[in-house]
Scaffold this motif. Structure first.
Motif, PDB file in Angstrom:
ATOM      1  N   VAL A  11       0.836  -1.197   0.000  1.00 22.64           N
ATOM      2  CA  VAL A  11       0.000   0.000   0.000  1.00 22.64           C
ATOM      3  C   VAL A  11       0.871   1.247   0.000  1.00 22.64           C
ATOM      4  O   VAL A  11       1.812   1.353   0.796  1.00 22.64           O
ATOM      5  N   VAL A  12       0.554   2.179  -0.890  1.00 25.12           N
ATOM      6  CA  VAL A  12       1.280   3.436  -1.007  1.00 25.12           C
ATOM      7  C   VAL A  12       0.306   4.575  -0.719  1.00 25.12           C
ATOM      8  O   VAL A  12      -0.777   4.651  -1.313  1.00 25.12           O
ATOM      9  N   ASP A  13       0.682   5.451   0.198  1.00 26.54           N
ATOM     10  CA  ASP A  13      -0.123   6.619   0.552  1.00 26.54           C
ATOM     11  C   ASP A  13       0.128   7.712  -0.485  1.00 26.54           C
ATOM     12  O   ASP A  13       1.219   8.280  -0.544  1.00 26.54           O
ATOM     13  N   ILE A  14      -0.879   8.004  -1.318  1.00 27.40           N
ATOM     14  CA  ILE A  14      -0.659   8.965  -2.404  1.00 27.40           C
ATOM     15  C   ILE A  14      -0.451  10.385  -1.890  1.00 27.40           C
ATOM     16  O   ILE A  14       0.050  11.237  -2.628  1.00 27.40           O
ATOM     17  N   ARG A  15      -0.788  10.644  -0.646  1.00 33.89           N
ATOM     18  CA  ARG A  15      -0.562  11.971  -0.087  1.00 33.89           C
ATOM     19  C   ARG A  15       0.925  12.232   0.133  1.00 33.89           C
ATOM     20  O   ARG A  15       1.346  13.381   0.295  1.00 33.89           O
ATOM     21  N   ARG A  16       1.726  11.152   0.155  1.00 35.93           N
ATOM     22  CA  ARG A  16       3.162  11.276   0.421  1.00 35.93           C
ATOM     23  C   ARG A  16       4.021  10.653  -0.682  1.00 35.93           C
ATOM     24  O   ARG A  16       5.182  10.355  -0.462  1.00 35.93           O
ATOM     25  N   ASP A  17       3.422  10.458  -1.841  1.00 38.99           N
ATOM     26  CA  ASP A  17       4.148   9.802  -2.937  1.00 38.99           C
ATOM     27  C   ASP A  17       4.194  10.709  -4.156  1.00 38.99           C
ATOM     28  O   ASP A  17       3.263  11.484  -4.407  1.00 38.99           O
ATOM     29  N   ASN A  18       5.277  10.596  -4.898  1.00 38.92           N
ATOM     30  CA  ASN A  18       5.407  11.309  -6.164  1.00 38.92           C
ATOM     31  C   ASN A  18       5.503  10.303  -7.298  1.00 38.92           C
ATOM     32  O   ASN A  18       6.420   9.473  -7.310  1.00 38.92           O
ATOM     33  N   PRO A  19       4.558  10.350  -8.236  1.00 34.30           N
ATOM     34  CA  PRO A  19       4.613   9.414  -9.369  1.00 34.30           C
ATOM     35  C   PRO A  19       5.889   9.602 -10.175  1.00 34.30           C
ATOM     36  O   PRO A  19       6.460  10.692 -10.211  1.00 34.30           O
ATOM     37  N   LYS A  20       6.305   8.516 -10.834  1.00 34.57           N
ATOM     38  CA  LYS A  20       7.528   8.530 -11.631  1.00 34.57           C
ATOM     39  C   LYS A  20       7.186   8.252 -13.095  1.00 34.57           C
ATOM     40  O   LYS A  20       6.161   7.647 -13.407  1.00 34.57           O
ATOM     41  N   GLN A  21       8.071   8.661 -13.965  1.00 34.58           N
ATOM     42  CA  GLN A  21       7.828   8.476 -15.395  1.00 34.58           C
ATOM     43  C   GLN A  21       7.670   6.999 -15.744  1.00 34.58           C
ATOM     44  O   GLN A  21       6.890   6.641 -16.629  1.00 34.58           O
ATOM     45  N   GLU A  22       8.387   6.132 -15.045  1.00 34.51           N
ATOM     46  CA  GLU A  22       8.320   4.709 -15.365  1.00 34.51           C
ATOM     47  C   GLU A  22       7.105   4.008 -14.764  1.00 34.51           C
ATOM     48  O   GLU A  22       6.871   2.825 -15.020  1.00 34.51           O
ATOM     49  N   GLY A  57      -2.995  14.499 -11.410  1.00 33.89           N
ATOM     50  CA  GLY A  57      -2.298  15.637 -12.006  1.00 33.89           C
ATOM     51  C   GLY A  57      -0.796  15.482 -11.931  1.00 33.89           C
ATOM     52  O   GLY A  57      -0.078  15.772 -12.894  1.00 33.89           O
ATOM     53  N   LYS A  58      -0.300  15.017 -10.796  1.00 36.51           N
ATOM     54  CA  LYS A  58       1.144  14.802 -10.647  1.00 36.51           C
ATOM     55  C   LYS A  58       1.619  13.676 -11.573  1.00 36.51           C
ATOM     56  O   LYS A  58       2.716  13.760 -12.136  1.00 36.51           O
ATOM     57  N   ALA A  59       0.798  12.647 -11.725  1.00 34.45           N
ATOM     58  CA  ALA A  59       1.178  11.534 -12.610  1.00 34.45           C
ATOM     59  C   ALA A  59       1.255  11.992 -14.064  1.00 34.45           C
ATOM     60  O   ALA A  59       2.169  11.603 -14.802  1.00 34.45           O
ATOM     61  N   LEU A  60       0.317  12.820 -14.473  1.00 35.15           N
ATOM     62  CA  LEU A  60       0.348  13.347 -15.837  1.00 35.15           C
ATOM     63  C   LEU A  60       1.575  14.233 -16.045  1.00 35.15           C
ATOM     64  O   LEU A  60       2.233  14.160 -17.088  1.00 35.15           O
ATOM     65  N   SER A  61       1.893  15.036 -15.052  1.00 33.83           N
ATOM     66  CA  SER A  61       3.073  15.906 -15.160  1.00 33.83           C
ATOM     67  C   SER A  61       4.357  15.096 -15.231  1.00 33.83           C
ATOM     68  O   SER A  61       5.308  15.475 -15.930  1.00 33.83           O
ATOM     69  N   ALA A  62       4.383  13.964 -14.515  1.00 27.77           N
ATOM     70  CA  ALA A  62       5.569  13.102 -14.510  1.00 27.77           C
ATOM     71  C   ALA A  62       5.637  12.207 -15.741  1.00 27.77           C
ATOM     72  O   ALA A  62       6.612  11.483 -15.926  1.00 27.77           O
ATOM     73  N   LYS A  63       4.571  12.254 -16.564  1.00 30.40           N
ATOM     74  CA  LYS A  63       4.468  11.408 -17.759  1.00 30.40           C
ATOM     75  C   LYS A  63       4.380   9.918 -17.400  1.00 30.40           C
ATOM     76  O   LYS A  63       4.888   9.046 -18.135  1.00 30.40           O
ATOM     77  N   SER A  64       3.768   9.628 -16.265  1.00 30.37           N
ATOM     78  CA  SER A  64       3.453   8.237 -15.930  1.00 30.37           C
ATOM     79  C   SER A  64       2.416   7.720 -16.930  1.00 30.37           C
ATOM     80  O   SER A  64       1.675   8.497 -17.537  1.00 30.37           O
ATOM     81  N   GLN A  65       2.365   6.404 -17.076  1.00 30.20           N
ATOM     82  CA  GLN A  65       1.361   5.795 -17.948  1.00 30.20           C
ATOM     83  C   GLN A  65       0.079   5.573 -17.144  1.00 30.20           C
ATOM     84  O   GLN A  65       0.089   4.851 -16.146  1.00 30.20           O
ATOM     85  N   LEU A  66      -1.008   6.192 -17.585  1.00 31.47           N
ATOM     86  CA  LEU A  66      -2.308   5.987 -16.967  1.00 31.47           C
ATOM     87  C   LEU A  66      -3.172   5.136 -17.888  1.00 31.47           C
ATOM     88  O   LEU A  66      -3.174   5.334 -19.104  1.00 31.47           O
TER      89      LEU A  66
END
Length: 204
Positions: A11-22, A57-66
């Protein structure tokens, strides 16, 4: 009473996580609802309309795959129609779902427009995971049901993730915490607390 989850996922708490490009994520329907539907706050809790759109929004900025699954259109349209019906009931309390759908054409047109607008955003922000619903898929879902506490819809989403090789899901639905081999990205406080107590909360 809080739900007693037996946490098998990381489990990852999204309030304290930064998405990555990969990163590659499947985004659950509830998150799409809070992100794309204009009146989501009528039925959502504050953390749902705050933390999940922010993380996407952070995931899109990081260019993560959604990714999304086509099955989500079914659930998303059902939830939006239900919310619109509940809002309409404030002025017409005797209206049930069938009457709302068939007796008020202007309201029906509004529901359809809301669903179309929401789904266009889903398709713009993410890629679709193809899923063929056949006997093989239903057999796999039934097998999972015996060991993982999810409803039928969620079991199909898990199969879509599995077939695509995706291990990450963004959702507020704590049922996914019972699934081994995946990473659950969530702001659900009960799930986060339970995962911490069971040694399944991870920091990246």
């Amino acid at each position: 009473m809080a739900v007693n989850y037996t946490v098998q996922a990381n489990v990852v708490d999204i309030r304290r996580d930064n998405p990555k490009q990969e990163d590659a994520f499947l985004v659950d329907t509830n998150v799409w609802y809070w992100l794309t539907y204009t009146k989501a706050s009528n039925s959502a809790q504050p953390h749902q309309t705050r933390h999940y759109p922010a993380y996407i929004g952070k995931a899109l900025s990081a260019k993560s795959q959604l990714h999304h699954c086509g099955l989500s259109l079914n659930e998303l349209s059902h939830i939006i129609e239900g919310t619109e019906r509940d809002i309409f009931r404030r002025s017409s309390p005797a209206t049930n779902t069938k009457k709302f759908r068939h007796n008020f054409p202007a309201e029906r047109n509004n529901v359809v427009a809301e669903i179309q607008t929401a789904w266009e955003q889903v398709e713009t922000m993410s890629k679709s995971l193809d899923l063929t619903v056949n006997a093989d898929l239903t057999d796999k879902a039934l097998q999972r049901m015996a060991t993982e506490s999810l409803d039928g819809y969620d079991l199909f989403l898990l199969e879509a993730m599995s077939e695509a090789g995706i291990q990450n899901i963004i959702t507020d639905d704590g049922d996914y915490a019972t699934v081994p081999g995946i990473q659950l990205f969530t702001a659900n406080k009960n799930v986060i607390k339970t995962a911490r107590n069971q040694g399944k909360l991870v920091r990246r």
